[in-house]
Design an enzyme around this catalytic site. Sequence first.
Site, PDB file in Angstrom:
ATOM      1  N   ASP A  13      34.208  35.148  47.428  1.00 57.32           N
ATOM      2  CA  ASP A  13      35.389  35.293  46.570  1.00 57.32           C
ATOM      3  C   ASP A  13      36.417  36.112  47.335  1.00 57.32           C
ATOM      4  OD1 ASP A  13      36.995  35.294  44.183  1.00 57.32           O
ATOM      5  OD2 ASP A  13      36.353  37.352  43.822  1.00 57.32           O
ATOM      6  N   SER A  14      37.642  36.115  46.822  1.00 55.52           N
ATOM      7  CA  SER A  14      38.675  36.954  47.420  1.00 55.52           C
ATOM      8  C   SER A  14      38.369  38.435  47.221  1.00 55.52           C
ATOM      9  CB  SER A  14      40.028  36.620  46.784  1.00 55.52           C
ATOM     10  OG  SER A  14      39.948  36.783  45.384  1.00 55.52           O
ATOM     11  N   TYR A  45      44.166  36.392  46.709  1.00 61.02           N
ATOM     12  CA  TYR A  45      44.446  35.056  47.228  1.00 61.02           C
ATOM     13  C   TYR A  45      45.454  34.332  46.312  1.00 61.02           C
ATOM     14  CZ  TYR A  45      40.319  35.062  50.399  1.00 61.02           C
ATOM     15  OH  TYR A  45      39.397  35.303  51.387  1.00 61.02           O
ATOM     16  N   GLY A  46      45.498  34.775  45.058  1.00 63.75           N
ATOM     17  CA  GLY A  46      46.251  34.042  44.022  1.00 63.75           C
ATOM     18  C   GLY A  46      47.736  33.922  44.266  1.00 63.75           C
ATOM     19  N   CYS A  76      35.825  31.789  44.058  1.00 62.25           N
ATOM     20  CA  CYS A  76      37.250  32.030  43.832  1.00 62.25           C
ATOM     21  C   CYS A  76      37.950  30.724  43.453  1.00 62.25           C
ATOM     22  CB  CYS A  76      37.865  32.579  45.120  1.00 62.25           C
ATOM     23  SG  CYS A  76      39.633  32.863  45.001  1.00 62.25           S
ATOM     24  N   ASN A  77      38.626  30.753  42.313  1.00 55.69           N
ATOM     25  CA  ASN A  77      39.322  29.543  41.855  1.00 55.69           C
ATOM     26  C   ASN A  77      40.453  29.151  42.784  1.00 55.69           C
ATOM     27  OD1 ASN A  77      38.778  28.664  38.657  1.00 55.69           O
ATOM     28  ND2 ASN A  77      37.979  30.639  39.281  1.00 55.69           N
ATOM     29  N   THR A  78      41.185  30.145  43.297  1.00 57.87           N
ATOM     30  CA  THR A  78      42.313  29.837  44.173  1.00 57.87           C
ATOM     31  C   THR A  78      41.802  29.199  45.468  1.00 57.87           C
ATOM     32  OG1 THR A  78      43.406  31.798  43.259  1.00 57.87           O
ATOM     33  CG2 THR A  78      44.414  30.778  45.189  1.00 57.87           C
ATOM     34  N   GLU A 179      40.477  44.394  36.076  1.00 59.31           N
ATOM     35  CA  GLU A 179      39.947  45.409  37.014  1.00 59.31           C
ATOM     36  C   GLU A 179      40.186  46.820  36.502  1.00 59.31           C
ATOM     37  OE1 GLU A 179      40.767  44.562  41.147  1.00 59.31           O
ATOM     38  OE2 GLU A 179      40.007  42.512  40.928  1.00 59.31           O
ATOM     39  N   CYS A 211      39.925  31.229  36.523  1.00 60.12           N
ATOM     40  CA  CYS A 211      40.045  32.365  37.433  1.00 60.12           C
ATOM     41  C   CYS A 211      38.793  33.211  37.264  1.00 60.12           C
ATOM     42  CB  CYS A 211      41.285  33.182  37.096  1.00 60.12           C
ATOM     43  SG  CYS A 211      41.453  34.685  38.083  1.00 60.12           S
ATOM     44  N   THR A 212      38.337  33.767  38.383  1.00 60.04           N
ATOM     45  CA  THR A 212      37.098  34.545  38.361  1.00 60.04           C
ATOM     46  C   THR A 212      37.046  35.620  37.277  1.00 60.04           C
ATOM     47  OG1 THR A 212      38.166  35.839  40.100  1.00 60.04           O
ATOM     48  CG2 THR A 212      36.466  34.282  40.784  1.00 60.04           C
ATOM     49  N   HIS A 213      38.190  36.253  37.027  1.00 63.44           N
ATOM     50  CA  HIS A 213      38.200  37.418  36.136  1.00 63.44           C
ATOM     51  C   HIS A 213      38.213  37.064  34.638  1.00 63.44           C
ATOM     52  CE1 HIS A 213      39.476  39.080  39.948  1.00 63.44           C
ATOM     53  NE2 HIS A 213      39.498  40.306  39.470  1.00 63.44           N
TER      54      HIS A 213
HETATM   55  N1  DGL Z   1      39.474  35.261  42.731  1.00 61.29           N
HETATM   56  C1  DGL Z   1      40.815  34.819  42.382  1.00 61.29           C
HETATM   57  C2  DGL Z   1      40.720  33.510  41.598  1.00 61.29           C
HETATM   58  O1  DGL Z   1      39.732  33.206  40.967  1.00 61.29           O
HETATM   59  C3  DGL Z   1      41.568  35.866  41.589  1.00 61.29           C
HETATM   60  C4  DGL Z   1      41.964  37.079  42.386  1.00 61.29           C
HETATM   61  C5  DGL Z   1      42.909  36.755  43.524  1.00 61.29           C
HETATM   62  O2  DGL Z   1      44.084  36.423  43.290  1.00 61.29           O
HETATM   63  O3  DGL Z   1      42.462  36.783  44.648  1.00 61.29           O
HETATM   64  O4  DGL Z   1      41.648  32.745  41.608  1.00 61.29           O
END
Ligand code: DGL
Length: 292
Positions: A13-14, A45-46, A76-78, A179, A211-213
């Site tokens: 993940d990012s 990464y977003g 990571c979704n991005t 976070e 998105c992960t969060h």
């Molecule tokens: N992990 C990123 C996602 O799921 C979210 C955090 C980021 O922007 O890196 O898109």
Amino acid sequence: LSELSHRSIGIFDSGIGGLTVFREISKILPREDLVYLGDTARVPYGTKSAATVTRYAIQNVRFLLKEDVKLIVVACNTASAFAVEALQKEFSIPILGVIEPGVAGALRIGGAASPDTPKPPSGSFELAKPDSHSRQLKICVIGTEGTIASEAYTKALHRRDPSVRVSGVACPLFVPLVEEGWWENEITQQIARHYLNETLDRGLDAMILGCTHYPLLKSTLRKVVGERVALVDSAEETARETALLLDKRGLLRESSARPTHRFFVTDSPERFQRVGSMLLGETLLNVRHVEI
Ligand code: DGL
């Protein structure tokens, strides 16, 4: 292939959010050794371009390959949105992103309320059932700016069902709110309403938490979207898909010896350990810094 089954599952993940995916995988596959890489030096990464995220993703995979993994999950979704195809072309190891599982989960609701939707009290109303024959399924995807701009979810949904109506809303404030630990706070609820009101006014059957969060915001989002919208957790869907893929390829770990969970981060471990422990609800051990 099965001599590979003793290897670990690699997850990257990012940063910290991918621990939601890690958690679901460890629940559904409690025997597996897991190795997680959080690219905390280069997060987020977003907000970055497809080219940059793809470059980072390739480096992350190269790192995990050195850890002797049998499968890589792009939590990571991005990174999934921008880079999964490039990764699958570049590497021969199975690589699974979060988009396809999330999309499959959203389309599975096609007609039924999600398990997450509470049942109505007996004797009261029936839940509205979206009927693909009488009307189109309306699905909203929420995610980072990059994920939404990529339209990766929209394209993947339309590949499977061209009739679905898809909208996308970037919710960039959600990541820092999660976070910060503000999962159920009034301010977070107001921000969610601000992002989502317009989409909700147009009517919705399902919302993909892209998105992960976002799985950590489920109870706040439930209040905002109401009882009738299915919330699709791509972390859960991805864990299920990971288990199916390993099973299909004969790669499930046989040993009943206690599995190991290892974490690598590209920045210092301190913040990852602290915030990650809050996200997981348990103390994170075994976190090491790496240069990649
Ligand atoms: N992990 C990123 C996602 O799921 C979210 C955090 C980021 O922007 O890196 O898109």
